[in-house]
Design a protein around this motif. Structure first.
Motif, PDB file in Angstrom:
ATOM      1  N   ASN A 196      37.468  43.191   7.482  1.00 44.83           N
ATOM      2  CA  ASN A 196      37.028  43.101   6.098  1.00 44.83           C
ATOM      3  C   ASN A 196      38.118  42.377   5.315  1.00 44.83           C
ATOM      4  N   ARG A 254      21.798  39.167   6.209  1.00 47.52           N
ATOM      5  CA  ARG A 254      22.964  38.290   6.199  1.00 47.52           C
ATOM      6  C   ARG A 254      22.532  36.819   6.304  1.00 47.52           C
ATOM      7  N   LEU A 309      34.944  43.126  13.108  1.00 50.29           N
ATOM      8  CA  LEU A 309      34.356  42.827  11.797  1.00 50.29           C
ATOM      9  C   LEU A 309      35.356  43.118  10.692  1.00 50.29           C
ATOM     10  N   GLY A 348      27.758  43.140  10.555  1.00 46.22           N
ATOM     11  CA  GLY A 348      28.408  43.648   9.356  1.00 46.22           C
ATOM     12  C   GLY A 348      27.654  43.390   8.079  1.00 46.22           C
ATOM     13  N   THR A 373      39.022  33.528  10.779  1.00 48.96           N
ATOM     14  CA  THR A 373      37.661  34.058  10.772  1.00 48.96           C
ATOM     15  C   THR A 373      37.116  34.254  12.183  1.00 48.96           C
ATOM     16  N   PRO A 375      29.692  35.919  10.263  1.00 50.32           N
ATOM     17  CA  PRO A 375      30.187  36.928  11.215  1.00 50.32           C
ATOM     18  C   PRO A 375      29.091  37.467  12.121  1.00 50.32           C
ATOM     19  N   GLY A 421      35.336  39.250   8.722  1.00 48.26           N
ATOM     20  CA  GLY A 421      34.260  39.382   9.697  1.00 48.26           C
ATOM     21  C   GLY A 421      34.689  39.016  11.101  1.00 48.26           C
TER      22      GLY A 421
END
Ligand SMILES: Cc1ncc(COP(=O)(O)O)c(C=O)c1O
Ligand SMILES: Cc1ncc(COP(=O)(O)O)c(C=O)c1O
Lengths: 479, 479
Positions: B261, B385, B259, B408, B231, B405, B264
């Protein structure tokens, strides 16, 4: 027994009568009904007879009055000879066609061009620019979020509904959900082929055929098996049957039933029916490319191959690109039993098409403007084709042969003395004239002595001059 | 020797200081320059250290003043554990991912949905609908033949020029001719993979990865080799190198450097550089999917992988679909040494894109409106977010882990006790809530206990309610 099909025999019968003067210029042909009675033939055969004579230029249809013997045509040129349908086909090499085609394209792009006769599209002024533009602006105004919201899966509902409605005229009974919207017929053909084949498989195609199809086959790692096709009614069903018996590995057949590119041929209903059944029997997918049916100049209604499909074995592919809007990439397909697989491939390849152009096109197609536009387009193309044909007949040397298709945007010309069209291409380029050489339309070298010329432009002095020049070039090289 | 990269060691050092209170809330971090001096590290390492701490939420950048220790975050959730980078990867089965994904998609479509948290797109109101619409109308008005003339090969010249200009900010020096316009990043990825592989070949991808990529691989008959990715900074270069040594047949690597998918993650410059060199050394094509770089919330300029490409071995793919206009299918690519092959495949697959949308987008992107829009979009996504993350931290049971993240539209959540997300998916669907289960993002079952949730919508009561419900569902099932 006469090996020719019945309609051809009957057409020859009337041709004799016309040539002998028994049926004089301007005289009315017997009606289709009376032909059926007189010769004890089916409606379909009588219609095909008339269509054949019409396509050869001997008779013409007048709205609501039937067929009449035409003025003697100034164009008295033979069509290219029919191929020998009896020979078993060679599995052609698929490798290299792209290099060959892009070589021609690159040469064309690298040179200054004054007269471009290489395309298969009509001039921009023959399309409804203002109406489409206004429909597009209305679509944007009425749906303020059109450009920022996601596209509906499979395509816009109204657009698919109107396409399904119009498909009825081609004998297809469809629900809007049967239809997948694509980026032109090219994407439809890609998806169809990807759905029914694996790389390495063999696909039967008409010979000659549209070079775009050969490029698709090559790019997908498929092998093309070229089946002879004639300028009259297209692919030879006999030759295809023979090929299917000889090669067990044919996975699909791709056919352009209406105004085949480059031949201009139109399949008869009898051929269509046989083709659909043959493919079904052999478990071979039949892919129909119907890019041009709206350009056929005939009173006789046409049927799609798909009209005879009872098992979902026919994949119908079509496009609005050539008949409505060359600046829009709108195509569509009906994938029959492969619909789920095609939907998956479409999703993985490009996702759903943008919606705005579908909304704009749907509005135009739903109005009476669309049919009016198509009538105008056909009416504009016919004299362009005829004048082009006359100029070729006048300017090209003896021994040149030429199709006289019943509609469409191109003529297919066989040069005399097996003259290589590559030489003509190069020489024409020096005169800033671009043509499509025959070798683009086959993996073989069978059409090296052919050229395809576009009649998409208004017939101007500049074009007339270019055709005269082409005639000189051919005459000079053929000597 | 500490196996962790230098920037991570340094980040841990400062993390200790923050946790110990040595660096208090609101206090200024040492400047990048002084970090370089203090620890004798490169600019790049110092920057990566700050970015890492920022992405974990410990510090924040303030324009023109540097980094500051943040308020203690209400979200105190651990990120998902980093994978074990040392294990050699298994070549995953590629067969079946599409069936799995479409199963979830079909279930979602068949049910009534009130709250859709499954997408990776922002809400329509976060995109410049009115400005794009007006630009499109202007394009249609100014170019009355736009819809009826053919599209320029490769794409509209102004559009390619402005894309090339903007690419400079990502460290890429391009000529407009290097750029091919495509139908979204999806088509770009298809073309890139078709250009560099044959069916049956193996392609290394991040694990987990965007399901759309796995679908493309499956549809092209390619095998996915999943390389562990974390991550923090994404794909493990060590694991990739090991895989390249173990499997000789890797033909391409596909990576989302910014970022990723669903992770992130954002790759560090050091990783990027190593990746580019590794692929070049091994003669493996590197395909960069840069769909999201414009959504990274950071003052630090980003570099594309392509910025380090000296030999044309990197294929850069990008899109305006997520950052500008979800109703337009505009993507683009720079195919390096495969440009001619990509041009051929694009021509054979869909022909050139329609021009109108390129003209409209070019006008908008060339104006200052584009950067303003991007700043607004990022500024809108951040609190969405954060509120989503807070709600999850509050409502999901102990043991849940979550990414935070640096930008995004999505969060990646690890459920406690290896709870299967499929059960959560089904139960959520009964509450008319749609989520993306982790098993969509891998051919393996490694992410069965993960879900991805969208933060694309304005954080409303309805969404808050849905997240609370999800928390209940997870708590209930995890017991
Ligand atoms: C027979 C045939 N099919 C398909 C196409 C291409 O169709 P579209 O432009 O809709 O992709 C052409 C164009 O020349 C064609 O002649
Ligand atoms: C990493 C990644 N690449 C590509 C895409 C698709 O891009 P486009 O919509 O431009 O085809 C997505 C969409 O979810 C994505 O997440």
């Amino acid at each position: 027994m006469d090996p020719q099909p019945l309609y051809r025999q009957l057409a020859n019968h009337y041709l004799g009568a016309i040539k002998a003067g028994t049926l004089g210029q301007g005289e009315r042909m017997p009606s289709v009904r009376s032909m059926m009675r007189l010769h004890d033939v089916s409606l379909s055969t009588a219609l095909q007879t008339c269509r054949q004579l019409e396509s050869e230029g001997w008779i013409e249809a007048r709205p609501r009055s039937g067929y009449f013997v035409r003025q003697p045509r100034r164009v008295a040129m033979m069509p290219p000879e029919e191929p020998n349908f009896g020979l078993p086909p060679d599995p052609a090499q698929y490798v290299g066609i792209h290099a060959r085609v892009s070589d021609f394209i690159a040469k064309g792009r690298a040179s200054p061009i004054k007269v471009n006769l290489s395309g298969a599209r009509a001039a921009p002024e023959l399309y409804p620019a203002a109406q489409l533009k206004n429909a597009a602006i209305r679509a944007l105004r009425r749906n303020p979020e059109l450009l920022v919201r996601s596209c509906p899966p499979g395509g816009n509902a109204q657009f698919r509904a109107i396409l399904a409605r119009r498909a009825l005229a081609l004998g297809m009974v469809l629900s809007p959900d049967d239809i997948t919207i694509t980026h032109g017929c090219i994407e439809a053909l890609n998806l169809a082929l990807r759905a029914v084949t694996q790389p390495g498989d063999t696909v039967a195609v008409e010979s000659p055929t549209f070079y775009g199809l050969l490029q698709i086959l090559e790019s997908l790692g498929l092998r093309a098996l070229e089946i002879p096709a004639g300028t009259g009614s297209g692919i030879s069903i006999e030759a295809l049957e023979l090929a299917m018996q000889t090669y067990g590995n044919i996975k699909a057949v791709v056919v352009v039933p209406h105004l085949q590119n480059p031949l201009g041929s139109i399949m008869t209903d009898v051929s269509k029916q046989r083709l659909v059944h043959l493919c079904e029997q052999h478990g071979v997918a039949l892919i129909e490319d119907d890019t041009y049916s709206a350009l056929v100049e005939s009173e006789v209604p046409l049927n799609a191959l798909k009209a005879w499909d009872r098992s979902g074995n026919v994949i119908y592919c079509a496009s609005l690109h050539k008949i409505l809007a060359p600046g829009m990439r709108l195509g569509w397909m009906v994938a029959g039993k492969w619909q789920a697989r095609v939907a998956m491939l479409k999703y993985a390849q490009t996702r759903d098409n943008e919606e705005w152009s579908q909304i704009a096109a749907a509005e135009f197609i739903a109005s009476t403007d669309f049919d009016r536009h198509l009538r105008r387009l056909r009416a504009a193309l016919r004299p362009q084709r005829e004048r082009m044909a006359e100029a070729i007949a006048a300017g090209f040397p003896l021994g040149t042969r030429m199709t006289m298709p019943q509609g469409g945007i191109t003529l297919w010309i066989e040069l005399p003395h097996k003259l290589s069209a590559k030489k003509v291409f190069d020489e024409a380029l020096r005169h800033q004239i671009l043509i499509a050489p025959g070798s683009m339309f086959s993996n073989s070298n069978r059409y090296d002595a052919f050229i395809r010329v576009s009649c998409g432009w208004r017939y101007s002095e500049e074009i007339d001059d270019a055709v005269r020049r082409l005639g000189h070039i051919v005459s000079g090289l053929a000597r």
